[in-house]
Design an enzyme around this catalytic site. Structure first.
Site, PDB file in Angstrom:
ATOM      1  N   CYS A   2      25.155  32.618  34.068  1.00  0.00           N
ATOM      2  CA  CYS A   2      23.993  32.041  33.397  1.00  0.00           C
ATOM      3  C   CYS A   2      22.692  32.178  34.042  1.00  0.00           C
ATOM      4  O   CYS A   2      22.678  31.750  35.288  1.00  0.00           O
ATOM      5  CB  CYS A   2      24.663  30.655  32.918  1.00  0.00           C
ATOM      6  N   GLY A 100      27.004  26.753  35.345  1.00  0.00           N
ATOM      7  CA  GLY A 100      27.936  25.912  35.981  1.00  0.00           C
ATOM      8  C   GLY A 100      29.214  25.664  35.395  1.00  0.00           C
ATOM      9  O   GLY A 100      29.459  26.132  34.260  1.00  0.00           O
ATOM     10  N   GLU A 484      33.842  49.547  36.849  1.00  0.00           N
ATOM     11  CA  GLU A 484      32.966  48.479  36.493  1.00  0.00           C
ATOM     12  C   GLU A 484      31.917  49.096  35.177  1.00  0.00           C
ATOM     13  O   GLU A 484      31.224  48.140  34.546  1.00  0.00           O
ATOM     14  CB  GLU A 484      32.342  47.488  37.548  1.00  0.00           C
ATOM     15  N   HIS A 500      54.727  56.506  47.450  1.00  0.00           N
ATOM     16  CA  HIS A 500      55.459  55.004  47.240  1.00  0.00           C
ATOM     17  C   HIS A 500      55.445  54.518  45.944  1.00  0.00           C
ATOM     18  O   HIS A 500      55.712  53.377  45.783  1.00  0.00           O
ATOM     19  CB  HIS A 500      55.162  54.130  48.581  1.00  0.00           C
TER      20      HIS A 500
HETATM   21  O1  M6R Z   1      26.922  38.694  45.515  1.00  0.00           O
HETATM   22  P1  M6R Z   1      28.203  39.074  46.237  1.00  0.00           P
HETATM   23  O2  M6R Z   1      28.239  40.264  47.014  1.00  0.00           O
HETATM   24  O3  M6R Z   1      28.915  37.990  46.713  1.00  0.00           O
HETATM   25  O4  M6R Z   1      29.132  39.366  44.813  1.00  0.00           O
HETATM   26  C1  M6R Z   1      30.579  39.811  44.934  1.00  0.00           C
HETATM   27  C2  M6R Z   1      31.021  40.584  43.839  1.00  0.00           C
HETATM   28  O5  M6R Z   1      30.672  39.900  42.714  1.00  0.00           O
HETATM   29  C3  M6R Z   1      30.285  42.049  43.524  1.00  0.00           C
HETATM   30  O6  M6R Z   1      30.118  42.685  44.829  1.00  0.00           O
HETATM   31  C4  M6R Z   1      30.743  42.872  42.582  1.00  0.00           C
HETATM   32  O7  M6R Z   1      31.908  43.473  42.878  1.00  0.00           O
HETATM   33  C5  M6R Z   1      29.876  43.960  42.247  1.00  0.00           C
HETATM   34  N1  M6R Z   1      29.487  44.023  40.844  1.00  0.00           N
HETATM   35  C6  M6R Z   1      30.436  45.159  42.276  1.00  0.00           C
HETATM   36  O8  M6R Z   1      29.286  46.085  42.152  1.00  0.00           O
END
Ligand code: M6R
Length: 600
Positions: A2, A100, A484, A500
């Site tokens: 958000c 939040g 993703e 495996h």
């Molecule tokens: O901001 P952050 O690096 O802590 O975020 C962690 C993950 O949410 C972030 O790396 C997510 O996996 C990405 N969308 C991957 O491309």
């Protein structure tokens, strides 16, 4: 996730709010809305879907020089117009947006709001109804707001309008990011500076459990007891052009192309005048002093952490464990006597990682954050920070932040190695230069990767990435990128693990992308490719110059074998990009995902 914006000034607020929300789109959302204060009343416009959909329903003739806006990523209640923010109190007097999660909202409903019919399924609505409840009981609005905040358990960034007072926005924050931006004849509110760079580069931080009363010419920061707090503004070191696509069709492609530049920037930032690598000695002392390092991260940052473990263990000889942040808190391993925690996070706001940071700080342990965002929550709350200098990363799929994380981890490992007397003959600066040139060469071969993506990924329903050692970790990242943004079911596996279980999934034509950049396992990974080919797989071997063989589909330029992840990930990023494009997916804003995951 958000996002919040707010404006109070002399101009019509609608366009500032909508533009600000557009700048927050990259965080991920499924509905959006604004509330603007007209002469008579506060008017809400909200819609499920994109800001473009919201724009269509905003009345251009409704002038209002005060307003708040929100992009919502659904947590409580489905994405819908009803659940979209802003939300109004029962009488319509108060209007509020919130980021939040309010953990005790059910209890608050039962305790205070049994007589109030709620209109949405959100936890947020409870906040605005509580403010009204307390205001109705005779408290001033500010008191009612502070009293409400004291009841809340969880995380929040809030902006609140009172229809009976046209000159103020009430703002509050706890664990969710929020900033105030300052202008000459206006002030603004934003989840991050990027949203308001269009109007100002002067920002004031808000700390947890503070409120801010924002008027056109003034801001007053207070704690929840009402004591005034003084704080100076800072200048956001961001260039508005950093957050534009320029001539690129997507941010993701721009950010992939920026990777050589990012590596060169990192070289520059972590080098002293004598041309030697340098890191704040306090940080090196903390790393040296640890008997074990715990890397905590999520998603792509977790994958970078796996590579970082190799660097720190191989170069500096300090044991490292890498943990997924959302698991660590509930499943904490036995800690060593002198642990150091390293949090890796592009955004610096990931709630799962922050929860661990809070936990380990309470246990008295030290923490280092490696992040792209100076002043982010994880940076502020850790003892030390190393910055990535990757520039804003807007596409949800992380690319340049991953390579930057790996580069910074390599520098940290190498400087620590020197400090503990385990110097080696790798000239890291020179090797980075070679890697940056190699990435450039790959970025110049986009047409080839586009063709490969069409050949392997245009119609498949799944894909596998295999590798051994460090290549396995890069395969995990390649699989995450692909799933993703293209929604192809993709998994990364250690080459030796296939037989495996996973090999049962191989069918005629299943794409198997194999990385072969490590001399020590070159023959074994090629053996694994033979196993899947014998079962019908469509193999795509990406190897490195010097290790190549005739069957390879692409050979990346030779780089130091420890630094191959910086380079071998690039074809995988481009695969994902083109696969998503060929499948008509929204590359920069994939479904259900958020850039900054600020809820646990
Ligand atoms: O901001 P952050 O690096 O802590 O975020 C962690 C993950 O949410 C972030 O790396 C997510 O996996 C990405 N969308 C991957 O491309």
């Amino acid at each position: 996730m958000c996002g919040i914006v707010g404006y109070i000034g002399t101009q019509d607020s609608k366009e500032v709010l909508l533009k600000g929300l557009e700048k927050l789109e990259y965080r991920g959302y499924d509905s959006a809305g604004i509330a603007v204060m007209g002469e008579e009343h506060v008017q809400i416009f909200k819609e499920k879907g994109r800001i473009a959909d919201l724009r269509k329903i905003v009345d251009p003739n409704f002038f209002a020089n005060v307003g708040i806006g929100h992009t919502r990523w659904a947590t409580h209640g489905v994405p819908s117009q009803k659940n979209a923010h802003p939300h109004k109190s029962a009488s319509g007097r108060f209007t509020l947006v919130h980021n939040g999660v309010i953990e005790n909202y059910e209890g608050l409903k039962r305790e205070y709001l049994m007589d109030v019919p709620l209109k949405s399924d959100t936890d947020t609505e409870v906040i605005v109804q509580l403010v009204e409840k307390f205001a109705d009981s005779g408290l001033s609005v500010e008191e009612a707001f502070r009293t409400t905040l004291k009841q809340l358990k969880g995380s929040y960034a809030i902006a609140l309008l009172d229809e009976l007072n046209h000159d103020m926005i009430y703002v509050a924050k706890n664990k969710s990011p929020l900033l105030i931006g300052l202008g000459d004849t206006f002030n603004v509110v934003a989840s991050d500076a990027m949203a308001m760079l269009q109007v100002t580069d002067q920002f004031v931080e808000i700390m947890d459990k503070e409120i801010v009363i924002v008027t056109q010419n003034n801001i007053t920061i207070k704690n929840l007891d009402g004591d005034v707090i003084e704080r100076s503004p800072y200048t956001a070191e961001l260039d508005a052009s950093d957050i534009e696509k320029g001539t690129y069709p997507h941010f993701m492609l721009k950010e992939i192309d920026e990777q050589p530049l990012v590596i060169r920037k990192i070289i520059q930032k972590y080098q002293n005048e004598a041309g030697e690598l340098q890191i704040d000695p306090k940080i090196i002392d903390a790393v040296k002093g640890a008997d074990r390092i715990y890397i905590i991260a999520a998603g792509t940052s977790y994958h970078a952490g796996l590579v970082g473990k190799q660097y720190i263990e191989k170069l500096a000889s300090i044991p490292v464990e890498v943990h997924i942040s959302s698991e660590f808190g509930y499943n904490m391993p036995l800690l060593s006597a002198q642990p150091l925690f390293i949090f890796i996070s592009q955004s610096g706001e990931t709630a799962d990682s922050r929860a661990v940071l809070v936990q380990i700080k309470a246990m008295g342990h030290k923490a280092l954050t490696i992040t792209n965002v100076p002043g982010s929550t994880l940076s502020r709350e850790a003892d030390y920070t190393l910055l990535l200098y990757a520039g804003p990363e807007i596409a949800v799929a992380s690319t340049k932040a991953y390579t930057a994380q790996i580069a910074v981890l390599a520098i940290l490992a190498q400087v620590t190695a020197q400090a503990v007397g385990r110097g080696n003959d790798m000239d890291l600066l020179q090797e980075f230069g070679i890697a940056a040139n190699a990435i450039e060469m790959l970025c110049d071969s986009k047409v080839e990767f586009e063709d490969m993506a069409r050949e392997y990924l245009a119609i498949t329903r799944n894909a596998f990435f295999i590798g051994r050692g460090i290549d396995y970790y890069v395969g995990l990242e390649g699989a995450l990128k692909l799933k993703e943004i293209s929604y192809i079911q993709a998994e990364g596996f250690a080459g030796g693990e296939l037989k495996h279980g996973t090999i049962a999934l191989i069918e005629d034509g299943t794409p198997v992308i194999a990385l072969a950049t490590q001399a020590s396992v070159n023959l074994s990974i090629r053996g694994n490719v033979k196993e899947v080919v014998a079962r019908g797989a469509h193999p795509c071997i990406i190897s490195m110059k010097g290790l190549e063989s005739e069957e390879d589909r692409f050979v990346i330029p030779a780089v130091h074998e420890l630094l191959t992840p910086l380079v071998s990930v690039v074809p995988l990023q481009l695969f994902a990009y083109y696969a998503a494009l060929h499948r008509d997916c929204d590359v920069d804003k994939p479904r259900n995902l958020a850039k900054s995951v600020t809820v646990e």
